[in-house]
Design a protein around this motif. Structure first.
Motif, PDB file in Angstrom:
ATOM      1  N   SER A  19      40.014 -36.208  50.989  1.00 14.44           N
ATOM      2  CA  SER A  19      40.998 -36.889  50.147  1.00 14.44           C
ATOM      3  C   SER A  19      40.863 -36.439  48.701  1.00 14.44           C
ATOM      4  CB  SER A  19      40.816 -38.409  50.236  1.00 14.44           C
ATOM      5  OG  SER A  19      41.073 -38.868  51.530  1.00 14.44           O
ATOM      6  N   PHE A  20      39.631 -36.372  48.231  1.00 21.18           N
ATOM      7  CA  PHE A  20      39.386 -35.952  46.850  1.00 21.18           C
ATOM      8  C   PHE A  20      39.817 -34.508  46.632  1.00 21.18           C
ATOM      9  CE2 PHE A  20      36.942 -34.087  43.450  1.00 21.18           C
ATOM     10  CZ  PHE A  20      36.947 -35.051  42.461  1.00 21.18           C
ATOM     11  N   LEU A  21      39.377 -33.615  47.511  1.00 20.28           N
ATOM     12  CA  LEU A  21      39.651 -32.194  47.326  1.00 20.28           C
ATOM     13  C   LEU A  21      41.133 -31.869  47.450  1.00 20.28           C
ATOM     14  CD1 LEU A  21      36.616 -30.678  49.244  1.00 20.28           C
ATOM     15  CD2 LEU A  21      36.991 -30.701  46.775  1.00 20.28           C
ATOM     16  N   ASN A  22      41.848 -32.592  48.306  1.00 26.58           N
ATOM     17  CA  ASN A  22      43.270 -32.301  48.474  1.00 26.58           C
ATOM     18  C   ASN A  22      44.065 -32.624  47.221  1.00 26.58           C
ATOM     19  OD1 ASN A  22      46.192 -33.242  49.428  1.00 26.58           O
ATOM     20  ND2 ASN A  22      45.423 -31.718  50.859  1.00 26.58           N
ATOM     21  N   SER A  23      43.884 -33.817  46.690  1.00 27.82           N
ATOM     22  CA  SER A  23      44.673 -34.197  45.512  1.00 27.82           C
ATOM     23  C   SER A  23      44.250 -33.416  44.273  1.00 27.82           C
ATOM     24  CB  SER A  23      44.568 -35.703  45.255  1.00 27.82           C
ATOM     25  OG  SER A  23      43.226 -36.094  45.077  1.00 27.82           O
ATOM     26  N   PHE A 116      33.023 -29.585  39.555  1.00 28.27           N
ATOM     27  CA  PHE A 116      31.920 -30.369  39.005  1.00 28.27           C
ATOM     28  C   PHE A 116      31.728 -31.674  39.759  1.00 28.27           C
ATOM     29  CE2 PHE A 116      30.576 -33.843  36.237  1.00 28.27           C
ATOM     30  CZ  PHE A 116      29.343 -33.383  35.804  1.00 28.27           C
ATOM     31  N   PHE A 117      32.823 -32.394  40.001  1.00 25.49           N
ATOM     32  CA  PHE A 117      32.724 -33.723  40.617  1.00 25.49           C
ATOM     33  C   PHE A 117      32.189 -33.687  42.052  1.00 25.49           C
ATOM     34  CE2 PHE A 117      35.788 -34.238  37.192  1.00 25.49           C
ATOM     35  CZ  PHE A 117      35.290 -35.358  36.554  1.00 25.49           C
ATOM     36  N   MET A 122      29.715 -36.351  43.680  1.00 26.00           N
ATOM     37  CA  MET A 122      29.979 -36.876  45.018  1.00 26.00           C
ATOM     38  C   MET A 122      28.906 -36.493  46.026  1.00 26.00           C
ATOM     39  SD  MET A 122      34.095 -36.377  45.338  1.00 26.00           S
ATOM     40  CE  MET A 122      34.051 -36.819  47.082  1.00 26.00           C
ATOM     41  N   LEU A 123      28.464 -35.239  46.005  1.00 25.81           N
ATOM     42  CA  LEU A 123      27.468 -34.782  46.987  1.00 25.81           C
ATOM     43  C   LEU A 123      26.169 -35.574  46.907  1.00 25.81           C
ATOM     44  CD1 LEU A 123      27.131 -32.645  49.236  1.00 25.81           C
ATOM     45  CD2 LEU A 123      26.062 -31.183  47.527  1.00 25.81           C
ATOM     46  N   PRO A 124      25.560 -35.713  45.712  1.00 28.34           N
ATOM     47  CA  PRO A 124      24.330 -36.520  45.652  1.00 28.34           C
ATOM     48  C   PRO A 124      24.549 -37.977  46.044  1.00 28.34           C
ATOM     49  CG  PRO A 124      24.577 -35.199  43.658  1.00 28.34           C
ATOM     50  CD  PRO A 124      25.861 -35.097  44.411  1.00 28.34           C
ATOM     51  N   THR A 126      26.805 -39.268  48.059  1.00 25.02           N
ATOM     52  CA  THR A 126      27.048 -39.462  49.488  1.00 25.02           C
ATOM     53  C   THR A 126      25.799 -39.219  50.320  1.00 25.02           C
ATOM     54  OG1 THR A 126      27.906 -37.196  49.588  1.00 25.02           O
ATOM     55  CG2 THR A 126      29.515 -38.966  49.427  1.00 25.02           C
ATOM     56  N   PHE A 127      25.030 -38.191  49.981  1.00 20.33           N
ATOM     57  CA  PHE A 127      23.835 -37.920  50.772  1.00 20.33           C
ATOM     58  C   PHE A 127      22.714 -38.911  50.491  1.00 20.33           C
ATOM     59  CE2 PHE A 127      25.905 -33.885  51.598  1.00 20.33           C
ATOM     60  CZ  PHE A 127      25.568 -33.683  52.914  1.00 20.33           C
ATOM     61  N   LEU A 128      22.774 -39.583  49.348  1.00 20.07           N
ATOM     62  CA  LEU A 128      21.811 -40.658  49.055  1.00 20.07           C
ATOM     63  C   LEU A 128      22.450 -42.027  49.294  1.00 20.07           C
ATOM     64  CD1 LEU A 128      20.236 -39.270  45.755  1.00 20.07           C
ATOM     65  CD2 LEU A 128      19.259 -39.209  48.055  1.00 20.07           C
ATOM     66  N   GLY A 129      23.575 -42.027  49.999  1.00 17.44           N
ATOM     67  CA  GLY A 129      24.321 -43.265  50.213  1.00 17.44           C
ATOM     68  C   GLY A 129      24.134 -43.884  51.579  1.00 17.44           C
ATOM     69  N   GLY A 130      23.074 -43.543  52.278  1.00 17.52           N
ATOM     70  CA  GLY A 130      22.800 -44.169  53.563  1.00 17.52           C
ATOM     71  C   GLY A 130      23.621 -43.618  54.710  1.00 17.52           C
TER      72      GLY A 130
END
Length: 200
Positions: A19-23, A116-117, A122-124, A126-130
């Motif tokens: 969703s983020f990358l598309n918009s 950048f985002f 987003m990557l850190p 999400t991967f640290l988001g359980g």
């Protein structure tokens, strides 16, 4: 089972990232190629542009999320304990990240900025988001620190809907998504109305 436990997180990753990358990329490319002039010349207001970019991004994000879910059915039985909660978090997550992507696309002037985002934020988160582990199993102070990560609450809200695991109150995740959705929509609408970085 662990495979069933990680499915909601993987679905969330697919929805949020796409969703983020598309918009963001759709708007950014129109700026780089100069075709944004066609959008500005057309009889489209800020509301129509917002709806167009966000709905397109949501379709892509939800498509990837559903396909991820279907692929997971090859390895684990289907889970959708609370259908309304599951749909709520899927749709609102897609909407929120589509709006955030639109804001990033408006702000960015170079390819490095648009990347950048997703790379450094987003990557850190999400991967640290359980997504791949249970936050409750972390030792202190990491468990408490993880609770300040908004992605944790979003993932666990979707997990509560799909698996029926009310690990944490879904109200926290729903509240976070609603606040970001309302604030992001208002900001995106204002920027599109003013032609921020669209009119030279």
């Amino acid at each position: 089972p662990y495979l069933a436990f990680i499915v909601p997180g993987l679905v969330f990753l697919g929805v949020a990232n796409n969703s983020f990358l598309n918009s963001s990329s759709s708007l950014f490319i129109t700026k780089i190629q100069g075709t944004v002039v066609d959008l500005l010349a057309a009889p489209l207001g800020a509301r129509e542009l917002l709806i167009g970019f966000v709905s397109g991004a949501m379709v892509r994000g939800l498509t990837v999320g559903v396909l991820t879910w279907l692929a997971a059915l090859l390895f684990t039985p289907p889970h959708a304990m609370h259908v309304f909660t599951t749909l709520f978090f899927l749709l609102l997550s897609a909407y929120v990240f589509a709006v955030l992507g639109l804001l990033a696309g408006l702000w960015a002037e170079k390819f490095e900025q648009i990347n950048f985002f997703p790379t450094f934020l987003m990557l850190p988160l999400t991967f640290l988001g359980g997504v791949f582990y249970d936050v409750r199993a972390l030792p202190e102070p990491f468990r408490t620190v993880s609770l300040f990560n908004p992605v944790v609450h979003m993932v666990e809200g979707l997990r509560a809907g799909m698996l029926g695991l009310d690990v944490r109150s879904t109200a926290t995740g729903a509240g976070l998504l609603m606040v970001v959705a309302v604030g992001g929509t208002a900001l995106a609408y204002a920027l599109l109305s003013s032609g921020y970085k669209l009119k030279s």
